[in-house]
Design a protein around this motif. Structure first.
Motif, PDB file in Angstrom:
ATOM      1  N   TRP A 218       0.835  -1.217   0.000  1.00 25.23           N
ATOM      2  CA  TRP A 218       0.000   0.000   0.000  1.00 25.23           C
ATOM      3  C   TRP A 218       0.859   1.252   0.000  1.00 25.23           C
ATOM      4  O   TRP A 218       0.582   2.222  -0.733  1.00 25.23           O
ATOM      5  N   LEU A 219       1.909   1.222   0.774  1.00 24.61           N
ATOM      6  CA  LEU A 219       2.740   2.411   0.953  1.00 24.61           C
ATOM      7  C   LEU A 219       3.516   2.779  -0.308  1.00 24.61           C
ATOM      8  O   LEU A 219       3.519   3.951  -0.732  1.00 24.61           O
ATOM      9  N   PHE A 220       4.146   1.794  -0.932  1.00 26.00           N
ATOM     10  CA  PHE A 220       5.068   2.087  -2.035  1.00 26.00           C
ATOM     11  C   PHE A 220       4.515   1.776  -3.428  1.00 26.00           C
ATOM     12  O   PHE A 220       4.976   2.356  -4.413  1.00 26.00           O
ATOM     13  N   TYR A 221       3.544   0.866  -3.506  1.00 25.17           N
ATOM     14  CA  TYR A 221       3.102   0.445  -4.832  1.00 25.17           C
ATOM     15  C   TYR A 221       1.625   0.718  -5.102  1.00 25.17           C
ATOM     16  O   TYR A 221       1.105   0.300  -6.132  1.00 25.17           O
ATOM     17  N   GLY A 222       0.981   1.399  -4.172  1.00 28.15           N
ATOM     18  CA  GLY A 222      -0.397   1.808  -4.400  1.00 28.15           C
ATOM     19  C   GLY A 222      -1.413   0.689  -4.429  1.00 28.15           C
ATOM     20  O   GLY A 222      -2.523   0.856  -4.958  1.00 28.15           O
ATOM     21  N   ASP A 282      -7.049   7.328   6.292  1.00 27.17           N
ATOM     22  CA  ASP A 282      -6.833   7.300   4.846  1.00 27.17           C
ATOM     23  C   ASP A 282      -8.126   7.539   4.086  1.00 27.17           C
ATOM     24  O   ASP A 282      -8.129   8.213   3.038  1.00 27.17           O
ATOM     25  N   THR A 290       3.635   9.680   0.592  1.00 26.45           N
ATOM     26  CA  THR A 290       4.316   8.562   1.243  1.00 26.45           C
ATOM     27  C   THR A 290       4.700   8.880   2.676  1.00 26.45           C
ATOM     28  O   THR A 290       4.621   8.020   3.562  1.00 26.45           O
ATOM     29  N   LYS A 293       1.728   8.513   5.011  1.00 25.08           N
ATOM     30  CA  LYS A 293       1.363   7.095   5.122  1.00 25.08           C
ATOM     31  C   LYS A 293       2.349   6.347   6.015  1.00 25.08           C
ATOM     32  O   LYS A 293       1.959   5.547   6.865  1.00 25.08           O
ATOM     33  N   LEU A 294       3.634   6.612   5.823  1.00 28.53           N
ATOM     34  CA  LEU A 294       4.658   5.963   6.631  1.00 28.53           C
ATOM     35  C   LEU A 294       4.518   6.336   8.097  1.00 28.53           C
ATOM     36  O   LEU A 294       4.644   5.489   8.990  1.00 28.53           O
TER      37      LEU A 294
END
Length: 588
Positions: A218-222, A282, A290, A293-294
């Protein structure tokens, strides 16, 4: 060629598993055909299941026949035992007695669990590995010693259930990354996680692995993995609470770390609450970018860890946070608890046997993370985290090698397929010699040959229950009941307690489990002096002691093994038993 259906793939993989198991039985791994199981845990599970079938006690966690005369709640729950009872019941209805029905079903359950796990795994990896390639993946499993060893015939052990549920959760994660798994599958995966945790608390690491991979996807690749992750947690919480309630609720109010309890419920619940907060935030558009989210994921993790640190600080010390030195010394004698990276040629061979495939698959994982298509990256993240987590643990305790091999099974299969499709060749004049055969053969031999070498170095005599041992313990225990009164209490070495429980009506002092008073008293009897042994006998009401003449115990056990015994012990014949054993009756 027409694409294989999922059902065809699963069916043929199942047939292949059965065929390989049959070849292994025909090739010499056939002790199960002679009434002998692989290790003490197998007998322990069968005798627990037999008690459930014949006496009930589904809500009683105390086993009255071990740690005699007091009984004990060992750290296993009855999840796997329930599967044993469920599978043996039809055989009992067909006319087999409960003992025989459990032995037959128990001998087959682990291979069948592999068949079931592979059916789910085929669904998870289908876009990447399908058809004949999946049959190749199935074959590769049997080159992974720790992973395959958990699923062999004649090993009714909960480790097959643990690894089967791990493979199923990996399959769900792969399908989720590809957008093929909806909400119901997330709940189903959560139920599997809960069952795995109810079986072994070490499943928390599986839950952590899957959660970390989904969060990073979810964080890096959507990927839309946040809500499924929340449902995954919710399914796990529900399953664990339901199981503990069904057990009687005792461990819903009392914390334990070596078996599922309120401590693990709180860990899952705090994780669920933290993820719910992230999902809520969210959904309102507050986590754009990012960095935010992180930060949200970090806060959720800190919250869950803080709750556990405040409520159960020992939780982070593992299943046995404060082991007695006696247990520590005993653990040092257990092979699977030793470091995988031990020195010497044997240690090096063991390392290559267990870690060759994961290590050779690691470059593919890294390459696809850096240069591969985005569609593959979440699955590779899952593999990389699993390799670091379980591979690191395997270096400390080799028993984690099975989990390492499971999480790297997909990239290892892809690696071997890439080797087989490689066009790299050696040119000598006008001749062109493809190197793929040599490369693949070398890769497999690098793993298989050390596996054979380590098994040869150990030999079957290392399995104390096996008839090829110097002391034929199974042969002695098989006839032991003929020389015992009903409800006898028998002192014997730790590893043989479970088989005595399975084959006789006797109670025993100990088994190879973390039962501190029983382990201490067994050590005092076998390794201590005459006075210490006498004290143990009187406190526990021991009626008989069984030893092998070849056992070189340094204390009282060694004395009675060679036939030097005090007046309060009387030698009695072990009727129809192996000559290398001595059976003593306590004279009151």
């Amino acid at each position: 060629m027409k694409e294989w259906s999922l059902s065809r793939t699963a069916l043929l993989a199942g047939i292949l598993v059965i065929a390989v198991e049959a070849i292994l039985l025909a090739g010499g791994n056939n002790a199960v055909l002679h009434g002998v199981l692989l290790d003490p845990d197998c007998y322990m599970h069968l005798q627990r299941a037999l008690r459930l079938m014949t006496e009930g006690g589904w809500h009683d966690t105390v086993d009255p026949r071990i740690n005699a005369p007091f009984g004990f709640t060992i750290h296993w729950t009855a999840v796997f035992d329930t599967l044993l009872v469920a599978g043996a019941a039809p055989l009992k209805a067909l006319g087999l007695d409960p003992h025989s029905a459990l032995y037959v079903w128990g001998s087959a359950i682990s291979p069948l669990l592999l068949v079931a796990a592979l059916a789910v795994f085929a669904w998870g990896v289908k876009p990447r590995i399908a058809g004949p390639a999946f049959l190749w993946l199935t074959i590769l499993i049997f080159t992974q010693p720790q992973l395959a060893g958990s699923f062999i015939a004649g090993r009714p052990d909960h480790q097959s259930l643990v690894l089967g549920l791990l493979l199923a959760q990996l399959a769900w994660a792969y399908a989720l990354f590809d957008g093929r798994a909806g909400s119901r599958w997330a709940l189903a995966a959560g139920v599997m996680a809960g069952l795995q945790l109810a079986t072994s608390v070490e499943a928390l690491l599986t839950i952590f692995l899957v959660s970390a991979a989904l969060a990073l996807a979810w964080l890096f690749y959507g990927r839309k993995t946040l809500r499924p992750l929340l449902l995954y947690f919710a399914g796990a919480v529900f399953t664990v609470v339901a199981w503990l309630t069904w057990e009687g609720g005792h461990f819903l109010v009392i914390a334990a770390y070596d078996r599922v309890s309120i401590a693990h419920v709180l860990a899952l619940a705090s994780g669920t609450f933290g993820m719910a907060a992230v999902v809520f935030t969210d959904a309102r558009g507050l986590l754009a970018g990012t960095g935010r989210k992180l930060a949200a994921l970090g806060l959720a993790l800190v919250f869950a860890a803080g709750v556990m640190a405040a409520a159960y600080p020992d939780f982070f010390l593992g299943p046995w946070p404060h082991l007695d030195p006696v247990i520590v010394a005993w653990h040092a004698q257990i092979g699977e608890l030793q470091p995988l990276a031990k020195g010497g040629w044997f240690g090096l061979a063991a390392f290559f046997a267990q870690m060759t495939a994961p290590l050779l698959a690691l470059p593919l994982v890294i390459w696809r993370l850096v240069r591969g298509p985005t569609a593959d990256k979440p699955a590779m993240v899952l593999s990389l985290i699993g390799f670091v987590l379980f591979g690191g643990l395997a270096l400390v305790q080799m028993r984690w090698s099975g989990e390492t091999q499971a999480v790297m099974l997909l990239p290892w299969t892809l690696t071997t397929i890439a080797i087989m499709q490689s066009e790299v060749a050696l040119r000598i004049g006008r001749s062109r010699i493809p190197l793929r055969t040599f490369a693949l053969g070398g890769a497999l031999l690098l793993q298989v040959l050390p596996t054979i070498a380590t098994q040869t170095a150990k030999g079957l005599d290392q399995f104390d229950t096996h008839p090829h041992a110097a002391c034929n313990w199974s042969g002695a225990i098989r006839v032991l009941q003929q020389s015992l009164p009903d409800n006898a209490i028998v002192m014997a070495p730790l590893d043989h307690g479970p088989e005595i429980l399975w084959r006789t009506k006797a109670r025993v002092i100990a088994g190879p489990y973390e039962i501190l008073p029983a382990v201490k008293d067994t050590a005092a009897f076998l390794h201590g002096g005459k006075a210490a042994a006498r004290d143990v006998v009187q406190r526990r009401g021991i009626s008989h002691a069984l030893v092998c003449r070849h056992d070189n115990w340094p204390g009282f056990g060694g004395e009675i093994a060679v036939g030097r015994y005090p007046a309060w012990l009387k030698p009695v014949p072990l009727k129809n038993g192996p000559k290398e054993f001595r059976l003593y009756r306590v004279s009151r």
